[in-house]
Design a protein around this motif. Sequence first.
Motif, PDB file in Angstrom:
ATOM      1  N   PRO A  16       0.812  -1.225   0.000  1.00 57.67           N
ATOM      2  CA  PRO A  16       0.000   0.000   0.000  1.00 57.67           C
ATOM      3  C   PRO A  16       0.842   1.270   0.000  1.00 57.67           C
ATOM      4  O   PRO A  16       0.423   2.299  -0.547  1.00 57.67           O
ATOM      5  N   ASN A  17       2.047   1.188   0.599  1.00 55.45           N
ATOM      6  CA  ASN A  17       2.916   2.364   0.636  1.00 55.45           C
ATOM      7  C   ASN A  17       3.463   2.732  -0.735  1.00 55.45           C
ATOM      8  O   ASN A  17       3.783   3.901  -0.978  1.00 55.45           O
ATOM      9  N   VAL A  18       3.576   1.759  -1.625  1.00 58.07           N
ATOM     10  CA  VAL A  18       4.015   2.066  -2.989  1.00 58.07           C
ATOM     11  C   VAL A  18       3.014   3.016  -3.638  1.00 58.07           C
ATOM     12  O   VAL A  18       3.381   4.058  -4.192  1.00 58.07           O
ATOM     13  N   ILE A  43       1.269  10.655  -3.051  1.00 66.79           N
ATOM     14  CA  ILE A  43       1.730  11.805  -2.279  1.00 66.79           C
ATOM     15  C   ILE A  43       2.779  12.586  -3.077  1.00 66.79           C
ATOM     16  O   ILE A  43       2.789  13.826  -3.061  1.00 66.79           O
ATOM     17  N   THR A  44       3.653  11.883  -3.799  1.00 64.67           N
ATOM     18  CA  THR A  44       4.656  12.568  -4.618  1.00 64.67           C
ATOM     19  C   THR A  44       3.988  13.373  -5.723  1.00 64.67           C
ATOM     20  O   THR A  44       4.405  14.500  -6.027  1.00 64.67           O
ATOM     21  N   VAL A  45       2.947  12.800  -6.339  1.00 66.61           N
ATOM     22  CA  VAL A  45       2.193  13.547  -7.351  1.00 66.61           C
ATOM     23  C   VAL A  45       1.576  14.798  -6.726  1.00 66.61           C
ATOM     24  O   VAL A  45       1.637  15.900  -7.291  1.00 66.61           O
ATOM     25  N   PHE A  46       0.995  14.637  -5.538  1.00 63.94           N
ATOM     26  CA  PHE A  46       0.349  15.762  -4.860  1.00 63.94           C
ATOM     27  C   PHE A  46       1.364  16.844  -4.498  1.00 63.94           C
ATOM     28  O   PHE A  46       1.119  18.037  -4.706  1.00 63.94           O
ATOM     29  N   THR A  51       7.785   3.171   0.325  1.00 63.10           N
ATOM     30  CA  THR A  51       7.799   4.603   0.006  1.00 63.10           C
ATOM     31  C   THR A  51       8.837   4.911  -1.072  1.00 63.10           C
ATOM     32  O   THR A  51       8.557   5.634  -2.033  1.00 63.10           O
ATOM     33  N   LEU A  52      10.043   4.360  -0.917  1.00 69.84           N
ATOM     34  CA  LEU A  52      11.077   4.578  -1.927  1.00 69.84           C
ATOM     35  C   LEU A  52      10.657   4.014  -3.279  1.00 69.84           C
ATOM     36  O   LEU A  52      10.866   4.648  -4.329  1.00 69.84           O
ATOM     37  N   VAL A  72      11.186  15.631  -3.314  1.00 64.62           N
ATOM     38  CA  VAL A  72      11.400  14.225  -2.958  1.00 64.62           C
ATOM     39  C   VAL A  72      11.484  14.018  -1.444  1.00 64.62           C
ATOM     40  O   VAL A  72      10.761  13.176  -0.893  1.00 64.62           O
ATOM     41  N   PRO A  73      12.350  14.738  -0.704  1.00 66.68           N
ATOM     42  CA  PRO A  73      12.371  14.516   0.754  1.00 66.68           C
ATOM     43  C   PRO A  73      11.051  14.841   1.436  1.00 66.68           C
ATOM     44  O   PRO A  73      10.660  14.179   2.404  1.00 66.68           O
ATOM     45  N   THR A  74      10.342  15.871   0.944  1.00 65.53           N
ATOM     46  CA  THR A  74       9.042  16.202   1.528  1.00 65.53           C
ATOM     47  C   THR A  74       8.047  15.085   1.286  1.00 65.53           C
ATOM     48  O   THR A  74       7.289  14.682   2.198  1.00 65.53           O
ATOM     49  N   ALA A  75       8.012  14.553   0.064  1.00 65.62           N
ATOM     50  CA  ALA A  75       7.095  13.452  -0.254  1.00 65.62           C
ATOM     51  C   ALA A  75       7.437  12.216   0.570  1.00 65.62           C
ATOM     52  O   ALA A  75       6.536  11.522   1.072  1.00 65.62           O
TER      53      ALA A  75
END
Length: 342
Positions: free
Chosen positions: A12-14, A20-23, A283-284, A310-313
């Motif tokens: 699910p984290n993928v 979240i990265t898109v957002f 996440t990565l 990237v670090p924020t996401a």
Amino acid sequence: MRPRHAWLIALPNVFLSCAITVFVSFTAIQFALFQQATTVPFGLPNETFAVRVRRSGPPLQASEGAGIRRELVRLLGATDAILVWVGEDFGLAVHDPNGFFAARPLRQGGYFDRADFGSELPSVLVKYGTPLYRMIADGSVIVGGAKATVRGVYDQNHPLYTREQFYVVSFLNTTSLQATYYLSSDLHVVSGIVDLLSRHGYTAQVIPATHSVASALRGLLSPQYTMTAAGLVFLWFNCFLVYFVMFTRFGKMFSVHMHFGATKKALRNKLVAMAWLPMGMGTLLGIVTYAVMFRLSDGLSLVSLPAWVVPTAFALSLAMSTMLLVGAFSYQKIWATEVGKL
């Protein structure tokens, strides 16, 4: 925690981290657009006027258009005015004989020579990484059907960089007079240009060079941004559901541990510590998936976005997943039973 449980946490984290990265990427783009809307474009001085020029009569012959451009250049030549032309072409045009943009560093090469702004022999600045950039051969490239000398290459750090345009030429090398003209000059010069264009059948309207804060804020709520936020909420719910169902199957194991003295807090902390590795891996993998999916996009590619995306996401994804994990653990029915009470 068994390997299959680790996969139930990582998978699910993928999807969650990718969303979240898109957002976060959309947020970075929207804030950049907000900043652009509320500041004078192209780093021009605050005393800048915008003039929207449209043709109100039949199209002019090419020679007539070239003559009007020469008249405009003569009019500007008596001043220190800077002109940035934004039309429907794939490029921008500037009239900058005093070298206002010359001090801004380019990725390769140099800025226009002063003589370029009075010459109809085309020379060009090319945006780095574009198809046009890859077509440069022997210091030249084809622009508007003509061979142009490449003076330099610019990137996103240059004030003339835009997402839509691929190159910059001198104003005399434009193909149309219909455009928005950004003029760093006084109102007297702007009025002279408006009168000149009006005499040749053009409608020239002076408009604000920047948007108000209120209108810029309204522009942040684009349909794509809203859909991305809605999709993120949907993924949050599904991630919580996966965690909740997984912990439901751990009920007997929790009871046994608590029978031998374990506390709810200790069990929660142990599960979170064990879950961080699969959460981090998921996440990565989600961020890498995003980078691969959008590697060809000029707007969403991680290369063209601020370094903090990237670090924020990653941090947001890990924090949100941890909160969902703790929430799913805390809402288990076992904690409402006699065995679950501390």
